[in-house]
Structures are given as structure tokens and as C-alpha cells.
Design a protein around this motif. Structure first.
Motif, PDB file in Angstrom:
ATOM      1  N   LYS A   1      -4.623   1.996  10.554  1.00 36.54           N
ATOM      2  CA  LYS A   1      -5.576   1.204  11.357  1.00 36.54           C
ATOM      3  C   LYS A   1      -6.853   0.954  10.558  1.00 36.54           C
ATOM      4  O   LYS A   1      -7.384  -0.155  10.569  1.00 36.54           O
ATOM      5  N   ALA A   2      -7.339   1.989   9.888  1.00 40.16           N
ATOM      6  CA  ALA A   2      -8.561   1.842   9.081  1.00 40.16           C
ATOM      7  C   ALA A   2      -8.324   0.864   7.938  1.00 40.16           C
ATOM      8  O   ALA A   2      -9.175   0.015   7.661  1.00 40.16           O
ATOM      9  N   TRP A   3      -7.184   0.976   7.287  1.00 38.40           N
ATOM     10  CA  TRP A   3      -6.871   0.040   6.206  1.00 38.40           C
ATOM     11  C   TRP A   3      -6.833  -1.395   6.729  1.00 38.40           C
ATOM     12  O   TRP A   3      -7.399  -2.294   6.130  1.00 38.40           O
ATOM     13  N   TRP A   4      -6.161  -1.586   7.852  1.00 43.36           N
ATOM     14  CA  TRP A   4      -6.032  -2.947   8.413  1.00 43.36           C
ATOM     15  C   TRP A   4      -7.410  -3.516   8.747  1.00 43.36           C
ATOM     16  O   TRP A   4      -7.699  -4.665   8.459  1.00 43.36           O
ATOM     17  N   LYS A   5      -8.263  -2.684   9.324  1.00 48.05           N
ATOM     18  CA  LYS A   5      -9.587  -3.129   9.718  1.00 48.05           C
ATOM     19  C   LYS A   5     -10.440  -3.473   8.492  1.00 48.05           C
ATOM     20  O   LYS A   5     -11.241  -4.421   8.529  1.00 48.05           O
ATOM     21  N   ASN A   6     -10.304  -2.721   7.423  1.00 42.97           N
ATOM     22  CA  ASN A   6     -11.177  -2.847   6.262  1.00 42.97           C
ATOM     23  C   ASN A   6     -10.577  -3.625   5.090  1.00 42.97           C
ATOM     24  O   ASN A   6     -11.242  -3.759   4.068  1.00 42.97           O
ATOM     25  N   ARG A   7      -9.386  -4.130   5.223  1.00 41.25           N
ATOM     26  CA  ARG A   7      -8.739  -4.814   4.092  1.00 41.25           C
ATOM     27  C   ARG A   7      -9.473  -6.110   3.775  1.00 41.25           C
ATOM     28  O   ARG A   7     -10.194  -6.675   4.600  1.00 41.25           O
ATOM     29  N   ASP A   8      -9.257  -6.591   2.579  1.00 34.80           N
ATOM     30  CA  ASP A   8      -9.823  -7.901   2.192  1.00 34.80           C
ATOM     31  C   ASP A   8      -9.060  -8.984   2.924  1.00 34.80           C
ATOM     32  O   ASP A   8      -7.841  -9.003   2.916  1.00 34.80           O
ATOM     33  N   ARG A   9      -9.762  -9.858   3.541  1.00 33.35           N
ATOM     34  CA  ARG A   9      -9.087 -10.908   4.307  1.00 33.35           C
ATOM     35  C   ARG A   9      -8.963 -12.078   3.451  1.00 33.35           C
ATOM     36  O   ARG A   9      -9.081 -12.987   3.139  1.00 33.35           O
TER      37      ARG A   9
ATOM     38  N   GLU B   1      -4.910   6.138   9.549  1.00 32.28           N
ATOM     39  CA  GLU B   1      -5.108   5.680   8.172  1.00 32.28           C
ATOM     40  C   GLU B   1      -4.756   4.189   8.046  1.00 32.28           C
ATOM     41  O   GLU B   1      -5.485   3.416   7.417  1.00 32.28           O
TER      42      GLU B   1
ATOM     43  N   GLU C   1       0.843  -1.208   0.000  1.00 32.99           N
ATOM     44  CA  GLU C   1       0.000   0.000   0.000  1.00 32.99           C
ATOM     45  C   GLU C   1       0.873   1.251   0.000  1.00 32.99           C
ATOM     46  O   GLU C   1       2.021   1.210   0.424  1.00 32.99           O
TER      47      GLU C   1
END
Length: 134
Positions: free
Chosen positions: A126-134, A124, A116
Motif C-alpha cells: 500500500k505504501a509503495w502504491w501510494k508513493n510510487r512515481d506516477r 508495504e 518490485e
């Protein structure tokens, strides 16, 4: 010993400290870095990061919390060098480290590990980590 050594001996000691077994070598490298300048400082920092690539993920996570900024910095870089993507959530808080060199290393490691191009904001990431495709 490392900081006091002449340039020829210093190269030999850097290899010894990078490759030796035991926390004494880790502490020796981190303690010598502030006493060095220029290329010698860069080489010692590189040696410390390379040394930490041999550590397990849980050890690196502990080093992220170390009181020595040089060790925190090296641990962040080692995580990227090891391609330890499992450490991404542990790296994110280092973006708020009071030492700019640690925050910069954490940001570089996160970009390398994730692919990324986010900025250095902890929120920013933290939000990416929370919302990333798993």
C-alpha cells in the motif's frame, strides 16, 4: 465430470473447461480442483488461471472477492498473465487473504506486474502504491 474422468478423458475435459463459454466451466474447474491431486490438480489450476485471462479487468476484480479461494487465486494469477497493471491496487488486499495460496498468488502477481521485490506485507505494498512515481 472432470474429477471422475480417467486421465485420457481428463485432458480433453480440461481443454473444454478452459476454453468453453459460460460461468459453468469456471465453476466446474474450481469445484473439481479440491478433488484432484498431484499433476492433475496443477493442470486444473493452470487451466482455471488461463481461462480467467480472457476476462475483462472488472470481472477479474469481482473474482478477487469470490468466496471460492481457487477462483481468487486464479484471478490473481490471471491478472499477472494479462499484464493488467491497472489491477495492482485491487490485488493488494489479497495479500491479507485468509487462504495462504491466494495471498501467495497475489504476492507473485504484484511482483510480476510491478517489477518490485517487496515482501508479502499488505502495508508495504500500500505504501509503495501510494508513493510510487506516477
Amino acid at each position: 465430470e472432470l474429477a471422475q474422468a480417467g486421465s485420457g478423458r481428463r485432458e480433453e475435459l480440461l481443454q473444454k473447461y478452459r476454453d468453453g463459454k459460460g460461468v459453468t466451466y469456471t465453476e466446474g474447474l474450481s469445484g473439481a480442483i479440491p478433488q484432484l491431486g498431484g499433476d492433475d490438480k496443477r493442470k486444473a489450476r493452470d487451466a482455471l488461471a488461463e481461462r480467467l485471462t480472457r476476462m475483462k479487468a472488472d470481472t477479474l476484480t469481482r473474482y478477487f472477492q469470490d468466496q471460492d479461494a481457487e477462483i481468487r487465486r486464479a484471478a490473481a494469477l490471471a491478472a499477472a498473465m494479462k499484464e493488467a497493471k491497472t489491477l495492482i491496487p485491487d490485488l493488494i488486499p489479497l495479500l491479507a487473504d485468509p487462504e495462504p495460496m491466494v495471498a501467495h498468488a497475489a504476492h507473485a502477481a504484484l511482483k510480476d506486474l510491478s517489477g518490485e521485490t517487496l515482501g508479502p506485507s499488505e502495508d508495504e505494498w500500500k505504501a509503495w502504491w501510494k508513493n510510487r512515481d506516477r
